[in-house]
Write a protein that holds these residues in place. Structure first.
Motif, PDB file in Angstrom:
ATOM      1  N   UNK A 234       0.824  -1.213   0.000  1.00 16.46           N
ATOM      2  CA  UNK A 234       0.000   0.000   0.000  1.00 16.46           C
ATOM      3  C   UNK A 234       0.860   1.265   0.000  1.00 16.46           C
ATOM      4  N   UNK A 235       1.919   1.285   0.816  1.00 18.14           N
ATOM      5  CA  UNK A 235       2.819   2.448   0.834  1.00 18.14           C
ATOM      6  C   UNK A 235       3.417   2.670  -0.545  1.00 18.14           C
ATOM      7  N   UNK A 236       3.856   1.587  -1.163  1.00 18.49           N
ATOM      8  CA  UNK A 236       4.526   1.703  -2.450  1.00 18.49           C
ATOM      9  C   UNK A 236       3.572   2.172  -3.544  1.00 18.49           C
ATOM     10  N   UNK A 237       2.352   1.640  -3.541  1.00 12.07           N
ATOM     11  CA  UNK A 237       1.406   1.970  -4.613  1.00 12.07           C
ATOM     12  C   UNK A 237       0.804   3.358  -4.454  1.00 12.07           C
ATOM     13  N   UNK A 238       0.806   3.898  -3.243  1.00 11.70           N
ATOM     14  CA  UNK A 238       0.174   5.206  -3.012  1.00 11.70           C
ATOM     15  C   UNK A 238       1.211   6.314  -2.889  1.00 11.70           C
ATOM     16  N   UNK A 239       1.908   6.363  -1.778  1.00 17.12           N
ATOM     17  CA  UNK A 239       2.862   7.445  -1.536  1.00 17.12           C
ATOM     18  C   UNK A 239       3.963   7.505  -2.593  1.00 17.12           C
ATOM     19  N   UNK A 240       4.487   6.333  -2.968  1.00 15.39           N
ATOM     20  CA  UNK A 240       5.650   6.317  -3.856  1.00 15.39           C
ATOM     21  C   UNK A 240       5.235   6.410  -5.317  1.00 15.39           C
ATOM     22  N   UNK A 241       4.447   5.447  -5.798  1.00  9.89           N
ATOM     23  CA  UNK A 241       4.166   5.384  -7.239  1.00  9.89           C
ATOM     24  C   UNK A 241       3.110   6.390  -7.693  1.00  9.89           C
ATOM     25  N   UNK A 242       2.129   6.682  -6.835  1.00  8.82           N
ATOM     26  CA  UNK A 242       1.052   7.581  -7.260  1.00  8.82           C
ATOM     27  C   UNK A 242       1.347   9.046  -6.962  1.00  8.82           C
ATOM     28  N   UNK A 243       2.340   9.324  -6.125  1.00 12.07           N
ATOM     29  CA  UNK A 243       2.623  10.712  -5.749  1.00 12.07           C
ATOM     30  C   UNK A 243       4.070  11.105  -6.037  1.00 12.07           C
ATOM     31  N   UNK A 244       5.016  10.382  -5.457  1.00 11.09           N
ATOM     32  CA  UNK A 244       6.417  10.788  -5.581  1.00 11.09           C
ATOM     33  C   UNK A 244       6.963  10.554  -6.985  1.00 11.09           C
ATOM     34  N   UNK A 245       6.639   9.416  -7.594  1.00 12.80           N
ATOM     35  CA  UNK A 245       7.162   9.119  -8.934  1.00 12.80           C
ATOM     36  C   UNK A 245       6.720  10.161  -9.959  1.00 12.80           C
ATOM     37  N   UNK A 246       5.417  10.447 -10.107  1.00 16.81           N
ATOM     38  CA  UNK A 246       5.038  11.459 -11.106  1.00 16.81           C
ATOM     39  C   UNK A 246       5.584  12.846 -10.782  1.00 16.81           C
ATOM     40  N   UNK A 247       5.680  13.182  -9.500  1.00 18.85           N
ATOM     41  CA  UNK A 247       6.219  14.493  -9.135  1.00 18.85           C
ATOM     42  C   UNK A 247       7.683  14.617  -9.548  1.00 18.85           C
ATOM     43  N   UNK A 248       8.476  13.579  -9.288  1.00 15.16           N
ATOM     44  CA  UNK A 248       9.897  13.629  -9.643  1.00 15.16           C
ATOM     45  C   UNK A 248      10.100  13.609 -11.152  1.00 15.16           C
ATOM     46  N   UNK A 249       9.318  12.808 -11.863  1.00 12.41           N
ATOM     47  CA  UNK A 249       9.432  12.795 -13.326  1.00 12.41           C
ATOM     48  C   UNK A 249       9.107  14.177 -13.882  1.00 12.41           C
ATOM     49  N   UNK A 250       8.079  14.807 -13.342  1.00 16.99           N
ATOM     50  CA  UNK A 250       7.713  16.145 -13.795  1.00 16.99           C
ATOM     51  C   UNK A 250       8.818  17.158 -13.486  1.00 16.99           C
ATOM     52  N   UNK A 251       9.441  17.034 -12.325  1.00 16.92           N
ATOM     53  CA  UNK A 251      10.508  17.963 -11.939  1.00 16.92           C
ATOM     54  C   UNK A 251      11.750  17.803 -12.819  1.00 16.92           C
ATOM     55  N   UNK A 252      12.089  16.581 -13.167  1.00 15.13           N
ATOM     56  CA  UNK A 252      13.310  16.336 -13.936  1.00 15.13           C
ATOM     57  C   UNK A 252      13.151  16.686 -15.410  1.00 15.13           C
ATOM     58  N   UNK A 253      11.918  16.776 -15.885  1.00 10.84           N
ATOM     59  CA  UNK A 253      11.666  17.228 -17.250  1.00 10.84           C
ATOM     60  C   UNK A 253      12.374  16.402 -18.306  1.00 10.84           C
ATOM     61  N   UNK A 254      13.018  17.095 -19.253  1.00  8.97           N
ATOM     62  CA  UNK A 254      13.628  16.404 -20.391  1.00  8.97           C
ATOM     63  C   UNK A 254      14.793  15.507 -19.984  1.00  8.97           C
TER      64      UNK A 254
END
Length: 714
Positions: free
Chosen positions: A656-676
């Motif tokens: 549950x931690x991995x699917x919510x906090x990490x994959x649904x929140x942190x992963x998209x946020x970091x991908x968006x921050x790192x851009x190209x």
């Protein structure tokens, strides 16, 4: 992948029949596999294990579980008054279990075998090494003990660490009930995802994968010893990865059909795209599990070999049997089609847009929450659960309470066994008895020039904190006798595992991280995404261990939910098992999400669009897969044993931690921050890894479809 899909479609009948034969063969041999699995926890080359081997070879007794029969005389009398009767009762025990080593008041003359009130006494009984987890020596000892004591008018009790671990009189649901609970939960989630009879297909794929894996493990047992733990890995991880992979491919197939593709063409495209992610994920998980072979512990090595088969078989079934079934009967079982997949899930798409717009806040919130969850991990202790957390009722608990009320500590359950030459036995016993934290040290028998000295510590030696007395005894006795001393017992075993497993664990982590990084570089054609994936997996695992430390070791909530006091430590084999389970399952989710984001970026050239569409398409799948596994692990946590409860809750919360906090929140946020920079793969590294390079490109703006814009902007 496309060629494979077209081949499967052309020969789908042969493919289905082939897997059917393997499934039937696996089902018919599953019982044989279970019988051939071993209960080998040996640690070759480790001092505690080698001393244990010497103890077994010399005296025929093992410290795997020391039984402690407790005898209480009637009120108004003392053990000293009834010494002859007491000795007779324990002689009856010796006669009932001649294969065991029995040490008591009469055999040693040591008054510390008697409680402070003088009414109770105990013995130390060690039998041959158990061959499994079923009933052991106690089934023979207890009836004889109770009969002899009753004839003498005395009360009895029998306790041991293993008897307490069984939960006293606590009973849990049967394995069948647990399995049905997990299956019903999985089916409910699949019905929600597909809203059609298609929900049954992933369960069928999981059944074929699990039974086929059992068949392969049967062959493996003829080549090497395979630990009994592998059967649980097959059942739980096999269920998880097979359903995960099926969800991904079936969902992509439905999406392509919703876009107007013909059925077979939709199967081909789904296999080419989602199938590529499935293959990458399965190979990564398999190689990660195989890395366990570098740990010098036989049962962990067998877990690596057996565990490797699980994702590989699941990948093979999903990439062959599933396309064949979808090609033949897919449209017919996809009824009634209440849910449509022409567009990404609106809720997840809206969530992804919010994360992209507030990427700094999203990343900050996720990291702060994860930091709070991780914080307790720095107090993690590894060893075994303390006796206070094992049982609160039952005969075994009552027997231990009798001893503790009489001034005898719980260390009686974990005696330290010293093996010394006969000529130095007296010196060794006298020296050990004088060590702080030791209740008594007695001569427990002599054979072939070797004497075993039973050292009973005041407190149980089950973790790194309470194990200091083992080192103190070893140091003091070796100094007094002028040579090395064999030290066996629970405390010595815990120390062995620390040396064999956790001293080598950084190398295992490094090897797994390196292999995973290389494979993911090839999968994502990126330098940063694999680094981020590995780091987030480790962060996710740290959060799991932090939660386990807080909940179980420190007891914040374990009493309220399970009626179990703080365990004080995490059993030494649990962290490795938890790591083996969760690392692979977490990486599955990462690959699913990032593979779709990479595909969308290649189509649009926009990181924001890749995040929004990628998460919109995979968010529901990942959370649904996590819920399915959560139901399975929740069923596991309902078992009576404390260690199994810890394992079940750790895996469930971890998913549950991995699917919510990490994959649904942190992963998209970091991908968006790192851009190209997410998508950059230098040409030099690409040539080495034999993949197409991915140069840097300027970002394209995120285009919001007209139908999804606010009315004022339309």
């Amino acid at each position: 992948m496309e060629s494979l899909a077209r081949f499967v479609i052309r020969h789908r009948l042969l493919v289905v029949l082939g897997w059917l034969v393997l499934m039937v063969a696996g089902g018919s041999t599953a019982g044989t596999v279970t019988d051939r699995l071993t209960f080998d926890f040996s640690l070759p080359g480790q001092p505690g294990y080698e001393a244990e081997v010497d103890l077994i070879e010399t005296f025929g007794a093992s410290t795997a579980d020391t039984l402690v029969p407790v005898l209480t005389v009637p009120e108004g009398s003392t053990v000293a008054d009834r010494s002859a009767d007491v000795a007779g009762v324990f002689d009856a025990v010796r006669a009932a279990v001649p294969q065991a080593r029995v040490v008591d008041l009469a055999s040693t003359g040591d008054a510390r075998f008697v409680t402070d009130d003088g009414r109770s006494t105990f013995a130390l009984v060690q039998g041959p090494l158990p061959e499994g987890f079923g009933p052991g020596l106690e089934t023979t000892l207890q009836p004889a003990f109770e009969q002899a004591a009753a004839a003498a008018g005395m009360d009895t009790g029998l306790t041991s660490y293993v008897l307490l671990s069984a939960g006293g009189e606590t009973e849990g649901p049967s394995v069948l009930v647990e399995t049905l609970f997990g299956a019903v939960g999985a089916l409910a989630v699949l019905v929600f995802v597909f809203a059609s009879f298609l929900a049954l297909v992933p369960l069928l794929i999981a059944a074929v994968s699990i039974l086929t894996t059992f068949l392969l493990v049967l062959g493996l047992t003829y080549l090497t010893d395979v630990s009994f733990v592998v059967q649980f890995l097959i059942a739980l991880v096999g269920l998880g990865v097979a359903i995960d992979y099926s969800l991904l491919l079936v969902s992509r197939w439905r999406e392509e059909r919703a876009h107007g593709r013909g059925n077979d063409e939709a199967v081909v495209i789904a296999t080419r795209t989602a199938g590529h992610a499935v293959l990458a994920s399965g190979v990564t998980v398999a190689i990660s599990l195989l890395a366990l072979v570098v740990v010098p512990v036989p049962f962990l090595r067998s877990m690596g070999l057996g565990g490797m088969l699980i994702p590989l078989v699941s990948v093979a079934v999903v990439l062959t049997l599933l396309p064949a079934l979808l090609s033949k009967i897919g449209p017919r079982v996809d009824w009634p089609r209440i849910r449509h997949d022409a567009v990404a899930a609106r809720g997840w798409t809206a969530w992804a847009r919010l994360v992209v717009r507030r990427r700094w806040i999203a990343a900050g919130v996720a990291l702060v929450v994860l930091g709070l969850v991780i914080a307790p991990v720095f107090g993690l202790k590894i060893g075994q659960a303390n006796t206070g957390s094992l049982a609160r009722s039952g005969p075994s608990f009552d027997a231990l309470q009798t001893l503790e009320d009489g001034g005898v500590g719980s260390g009686v359950l974990t005696p330290i066994e010293l093996l010394v030459p006969d000529g130095q036995a007296g010196t060794a016993a006298e020296t050990a008895a004088g060590v702080d934290g030791v209740r008594m040290a007695v001569l427990g028998g002599s054979r072939n020039g070797t004497t075993v000295v039973d050292v009973v510590p005041v407190g149980e030696t089950v973790d790194s904190a309470s194990n200091e007395v083992v080192d103190d005894v070893r140091t003091a006795v070796e100094a007094a006798t002028g040579g090395e001393v064999g030290v066996a017992g629970t405390g010595a075993v815990v120390q062995d595992y620390f040396r064999a497993v956790y001293d080598n664990f950084p190398y295992v982590l490094g090897l797994i991280a390196l292999i995973t990084f290389v494979l993911l570089v090839r999968t994502f054609r990126s330098l940063l995404l694999p680094i981020k994936a590995v780091l987030l997996n480790l962060i996710s695992l740290a959060a799991v261990f932090g939660a386990v430390t807080y909940f179980w070791q420190e007891g914040h909530g374990s009493d309220a939910l399970f009626g179990v006091s703080a365990t004080g430590a995490l059993t030494f084999w649990l962290p490795v098992i938890i790591f083996a389970f969760l690392f692979g399952l977490s990486m599955d989710y990462e690959v699913f999400i990032l593979a779709r984001m990479r595909e969308e970026y290649d189509d649009t050239g926009s990181t924001s669009a890749a995040v929004v569409t990628g998460l919109g398409r995979t968010g529901r799948l990942v959370t649904s897969a996590a819920l399915i596994l959560f139901f399975s692990f929740a069923a596991l946590a309902s078992s009576p044993g404390v260690d199994i409860k810890v394992l079940g809750t750790a895996l469930g919360v971890g998913i549950l931690i991995d699917a919510t906090l990490v994959r649904a929140l942190l992963v998209p946020a970091l991908v968006s921050l790192l851009g190209k920079w997410n998508w950059w793969l230098p040409a030099g590294l690409a040539r080495v890894l034999r993949v197409e390079p991915s140069p840097l490109h300027d970002e394209r703006p995120l285009v919001v479809p007209v139908e999804e814009r606010p009315l004022a902007q339309a």
